[in-house]
Motif scaffolding. Structure first.
Motif, PDB file in Angstrom:
ATOM      1  N   TYR A 273      -5.400   1.949   0.390  1.00  0.00           N
ATOM      2  CA  TYR A 273      -4.347   2.931   0.613  1.00  0.00           C
ATOM      3  C   TYR A 273      -4.492   4.027  -0.510  1.00  0.00           C
ATOM      4  N   LEU A 274      -5.271   3.736  -1.555  1.00  0.00           N
ATOM      5  CA  LEU A 274      -5.454   4.548  -2.646  1.00  0.00           C
ATOM      6  C   LEU A 274      -6.675   5.753  -2.053  1.00  0.00           C
TER       7      LEU A 274
ATOM      8  N   GLY B 252       0.894  -1.338   0.073  1.00  0.00           N
ATOM      9  CA  GLY B 252       0.053   0.124  -0.025  1.00  0.00           C
ATOM     10  C   GLY B 252       0.836   1.244   0.138  1.00  0.00           C
ATOM     11  N   VAL B 253       2.083   1.250   0.771  1.00  0.00           N
ATOM     12  CA  VAL B 253       2.899   2.469   0.829  1.00  0.00           C
ATOM     13  C   VAL B 253       3.314   2.617  -0.729  1.00  0.00           C
ATOM     14  N   TRP B 254       3.577   1.656  -1.434  1.00  0.00           N
ATOM     15  CA  TRP B 254       4.082   1.893  -2.828  1.00  0.00           C
ATOM     16  C   TRP B 254       2.959   2.493  -3.525  1.00  0.00           C
ATOM     17  N   VAL B 255       1.767   2.040  -3.463  1.00  0.00           N
ATOM     18  CA  VAL B 255       0.563   2.711  -4.274  1.00  0.00           C
ATOM     19  C   VAL B 255       0.617   4.152  -3.823  1.00  0.00           C
ATOM     20  N   PHE B 256       0.748   4.495  -2.580  1.00  0.00           N
ATOM     21  CA  PHE B 256       0.536   5.806  -2.220  1.00  0.00           C
ATOM     22  C   PHE B 256       1.901   6.698  -2.676  1.00  0.00           C
ATOM     23  N   VAL B 257       3.084   5.912  -2.890  1.00  0.00           N
ATOM     24  CA  VAL B 257       4.214   6.605  -3.000  1.00  0.00           C
ATOM     25  C   VAL B 257       4.070   6.978  -4.728  1.00  0.00           C
ATOM     26  N   THR B 258       3.404   6.042  -5.557  1.00  0.00           N
ATOM     27  CA  THR B 258       3.431   6.109  -6.922  1.00  0.00           C
ATOM     28  C   THR B 258       2.507   7.342  -7.048  1.00  0.00           C
ATOM     29  N   ALA B 259       1.329   7.330  -6.348  1.00  0.00           N
ATOM     30  CA  ALA B 259       0.392   8.331  -6.724  1.00  0.00           C
ATOM     31  C   ALA B 259       0.974   9.685  -6.323  1.00  0.00           C
ATOM     32  N   ASP B 260       1.402   9.841  -5.258  1.00  0.00           N
ATOM     33  CA  ASP B 260       1.994  10.919  -4.900  1.00  0.00           C
ATOM     34  C   ASP B 260       3.003  11.555  -5.688  1.00  0.00           C
ATOM     35  N   MET B 261       4.092  10.789  -6.236  1.00  0.00           N
ATOM     36  CA  MET B 261       4.889  11.105  -7.239  1.00  0.00           C
ATOM     37  C   MET B 261       4.394  11.490  -8.474  1.00  0.00           C
ATOM     38  N   THR B 262       3.280  10.915  -8.776  1.00  0.00           N
ATOM     39  CA  THR B 262       2.558  11.298  -9.869  1.00  0.00           C
ATOM     40  C   THR B 262       1.897  12.817  -9.933  1.00  0.00           C
ATOM     41  N   VAL B 263       1.526  12.946  -8.622  1.00  0.00           N
ATOM     42  CA  VAL B 263       1.072  14.419  -8.474  1.00  0.00           C
ATOM     43  C   VAL B 263       2.172  15.413  -8.423  1.00  0.00           C
ATOM     44  N   PHE B 264       3.054  14.969  -8.028  1.00  0.00           N
ATOM     45  CA  PHE B 264       4.208  16.020  -8.122  1.00  0.00           C
ATOM     46  C   PHE B 264       4.793  16.116  -9.632  1.00  0.00           C
ATOM     47  N   GLY B 265       4.771  14.935 -10.225  1.00  0.00           N
ATOM     48  CA  GLY B 265       5.059  15.174 -11.488  1.00  0.00           C
ATOM     49  C   GLY B 265       4.214  16.036 -12.243  1.00  0.00           C
ATOM     50  N   ILE B 266       2.926  15.960 -12.018  1.00  0.00           N
ATOM     51  CA  ILE B 266       1.985  16.925 -12.617  1.00  0.00           C
ATOM     52  C   ILE B 266       2.422  18.516 -12.627  1.00  0.00           C
ATOM     53  N   LEU B 267       2.517  18.516 -11.077  1.00  0.00           N
ATOM     54  CA  LEU B 267       3.059  19.790 -10.435  1.00  0.00           C
ATOM     55  C   LEU B 267       4.238  20.375 -11.165  1.00  0.00           C
ATOM     56  N   PHE B 268       5.320  19.524 -11.201  1.00  0.00           N
ATOM     57  CA  PHE B 268       6.484  19.766 -12.002  1.00  0.00           C
ATOM     58  C   PHE B 268       6.099  20.425 -13.541  1.00  0.00           C
TER      59      PHE B 268
ATOM     60  N   SER C  53       8.204   0.662   5.457  1.00  0.00           N
ATOM     61  CA  SER C  53       7.340   1.445   4.858  1.00  0.00           C
ATOM     62  C   SER C  53       7.747   2.738   5.146  1.00  0.00           C
ATOM     63  N   GLY C  54       7.891   3.018   6.248  1.00  0.00           N
ATOM     64  CA  GLY C  54       8.322   4.357   6.741  1.00  0.00           C
ATOM     65  C   GLY C  54       9.683   4.934   5.915  1.00  0.00           C
ATOM     66  N   ALA C  55      10.497   4.056   5.971  1.00  0.00           N
ATOM     67  CA  ALA C  55      12.068   4.436   5.195  1.00  0.00           C
ATOM     68  C   ALA C  55      11.368   4.660   3.907  1.00  0.00           C
ATOM     69  N   THR C  56      10.622   3.909   3.064  1.00  0.00           N
ATOM     70  CA  THR C  56      10.162   4.126   1.572  1.00  0.00           C
ATOM     71  C   THR C  56       9.524   5.428   1.414  1.00  0.00           C
ATOM     72  N   TYR C  57       8.833   5.900   2.440  1.00  0.00           N
ATOM     73  CA  TYR C  57       8.249   7.058   2.244  1.00  0.00           C
ATOM     74  C   TYR C  57       9.144   8.238   2.531  1.00  0.00           C
ATOM     75  N   TRP C  58      10.082   8.106   3.590  1.00  0.00           N
ATOM     76  CA  TRP C  58      11.084   9.042   3.857  1.00  0.00           C
ATOM     77  C   TRP C  58      11.933   9.332   2.586  1.00  0.00           C
ATOM     78  N   HIS C  59      12.200   8.255   2.020  1.00  0.00           N
ATOM     79  CA  HIS C  59      13.208   8.358   0.769  1.00  0.00           C
ATOM     80  C   HIS C  59      12.510   9.150  -0.308  1.00  0.00           C
ATOM     81  N   MET C  60      11.066   8.862  -0.355  1.00  0.00           N
ATOM     82  CA  MET C  60      10.219   9.659  -1.521  1.00  0.00           C
ATOM     83  C   MET C  60      10.316  11.148  -1.154  1.00  0.00           C
ATOM     84  N   VAL C  61      10.357  11.582   0.183  1.00  0.00           N
ATOM     85  CA  VAL C  61      10.254  12.749   0.538  1.00  0.00           C
ATOM     86  C   VAL C  61      11.622  13.470   0.258  1.00  0.00           C
ATOM     87  N   ASP C  62      12.695  12.704   0.196  1.00  0.00           N
ATOM     88  CA  ASP C  62      14.004  13.251   0.035  1.00  0.00           C
ATOM     89  C   ASP C  62      14.320  13.461  -1.421  1.00  0.00           C
TER      90      ASP C  62
END
Lengths: 200, 252
Positions: free
Chosen positions: B178-179, A25-41, A177-186
């Protein structure tokens, strides 16, 4: 016999290689979040293309030292998190706890640095209403800062878990999971920094 | 009420989700002239002209959408009952989901009502039309936290359903939960609509309008799909258990 052992160790290795760190689920979240930032960029680049003079003159008013220091802070915190995961896997509970505290301290340092940077800009009467560049500057860095705050809450929870020794060294799913999220923030900051502060 | 009738009402309530979705997009979105929606940077006169040129559609769209938005209520009610079944004696998350859902309906209704008010005297003072339009958009875009809480409560409850997961019958798979959480937090940039009039964070922008509304409706679609699937599974189980009971009851 040895061939059998080889196959066995191979399959174990393969399993290790295939292992997805953290919860799916964290990867689902990370993918979706990165997509949003991609749109913003992309939106930022479109805005920049429409008004290059304003974007360039405003960019020059930013202090790249803040951006650079923040990049170093977040890279260091990511390194601490990697060390914490490694320490948990090697069953070194104390080490994991200290590394997580280090990562948390870096997160706080980032927030302090951002607060100083924002205050300087606001004191110069620069807000998100000044022009389109600053609108993007404040919103993009603001949304990222919210991610940092959320990440620090996660790191604090992980620190308490490490102290109570409730992280399973064989399957540290929550920590990963926490580490994955934190790396995404980085990673997001590593992309934001050149986009806002450096691109001419 | 017998179980068969109860299950029938449950299925009907779960089907209200897709019904809400279709009517919301049609009446609120298409007839209400909200795709694309009016820009906050329009002058009062331009905005008044927009109402005058599309008066019938806008009136019909918002008046009907205020009725059809209530389809969200039975959907939330069923969802809450199902969450209560997961939670047991202390249905904190189920209640939160229900309150969040009910208030979402009020927020959407109030905003649509303001736009219906704006369309009531389109030949009147353009500044009053602008005021009513601004009020509607700021109500719906700034008060999203009720919906965020509703969605997060739902996702957390389903994620914690260990019994359902062990039996292989969770209400929704983990990825969908999660979604849901992601969709719920995608509303946060909409707070910037209170300040900005142009760009992606204005109320007609990608990040404050198209993306969060898409996320909300996307969640509604996914959750409805799994909810209807879940009720149908329970109907099948109920039928097979009653069939086996009647077989047992037959004399040898």
């Amino acid at each position: 016999m040895s061939a059998e052992r080889d196959t066995c160790s191979l399959s174990v290795l393969e399993k290790k290689r295939r292992h997805l760190p953290g919860l799916e689920g964290v990867w689902v979240f990370v993918t979706a979040d990165m997509t949003v930032f991609g749109i913003l960029f992309a939106l930022f680049m479109v805005g920049r293309d429409q008004d290059p003079e304003i974007f360039e003159s405003s960019r020059q008013s930013l202090n790249p030292d803040f951006g650079g220091v923040n990049t170093l802070i977040l890279l260091t915190s990511s390194w601490f998190v990697v060390l914490a995961v490694d320490a948990v896997k090697r069953k070194e509970g104390d080490g994991a706890q200290h590394y997580l505290a280090g990562a948390f301290a870096c997160g706080v340092a980032f927030m302090v640095s951002k607060a100083i940077e924002y205050t300087q800009k606001l004191n110069e009467n620069i807000t998100l209403l000044t022009n389109d560049f600053y609108m993007y500057y404040f919103t993009l860095t603001g949304i990222h800062l919210m991610h940092v705050v959320a990440g620090n809450v996660v790191l604090a929870v992980l620190w308490f878990m490490a102290r109570a020794r409730t992280i399973d060294p064989e399957r540290p799913t929550v920590l990963e999971s926490g580490a994955t999220y934190w790396h995404m923030v980085d990673l997001l900051w590593v992309m934001l920094f050149p986009l806002l502060y450096l691109v001419r | 009420m017998d179980q068969k009738t109860s299950l029938r009402f449950q299925l009907l309530s779960a089907c209200c989700g897709p019904a809400f979705l279709v009517t919301f997009v049609f009446f609120w979105g298409i007839l209400g002239n909200n795709i694309p929606n009016p820009s906050p940077s329009l002058s009062a006169e331009e905005l008044a002209l927009r109402y005058q040129n599309n008066l019938g559609e806008i009136r019909l769209g918002f008046i009907i959408s205020m009725i059809s938005v209530c389809l969200y209520l039975p959907w939330c009610s069923y969802l809450s009952a199902r969450l209560q079944q997961i939670e047991g004696k202390f249905p904190t998350l189920a209640n939160l989901q229900l309150i969040g859902g009910a208030l979402t309906v009020m927020v959407v209704s109030f905003s649509a009502c303001f736009w219906a008010i704006a369309a009531f005297r389109p030949e009147g003072n353009p500044e009053l039309i602008q005021f009513a339009t601004d009020s509607g958009w700021l109500i719906i875009d700034l008060q999203y936290a009720c919906t965020t809480l509703q969605m997060v409560a739902f996702a957390l409850c389903v994620l914690s359903d260990k019994k359902g997961q062990a039996a292989g019958t969770p209400l929704m798979p983990n990825w969908a939960c999660y979604l849901t959480i992601f969709c719920a937090v995608s509303f946060f940039p909409a707070s910037l609509t209170g300040v900005l009039k142009t760009g992606p964070f204005a109320w007609d922008g990608v990040m404050s309008y198209y993306f969060p509304y898409f996320c909300w409706l996307c969640w509604e679609t996914i959750a409805s799909y799994f909810m209807i699937k879940d009720v149908r599974r329970r109907i099948r189980e109920s039928k097979s258990s009653s069939a086996s009971l009647s077989l047992e009851a037959q004399p040898a």
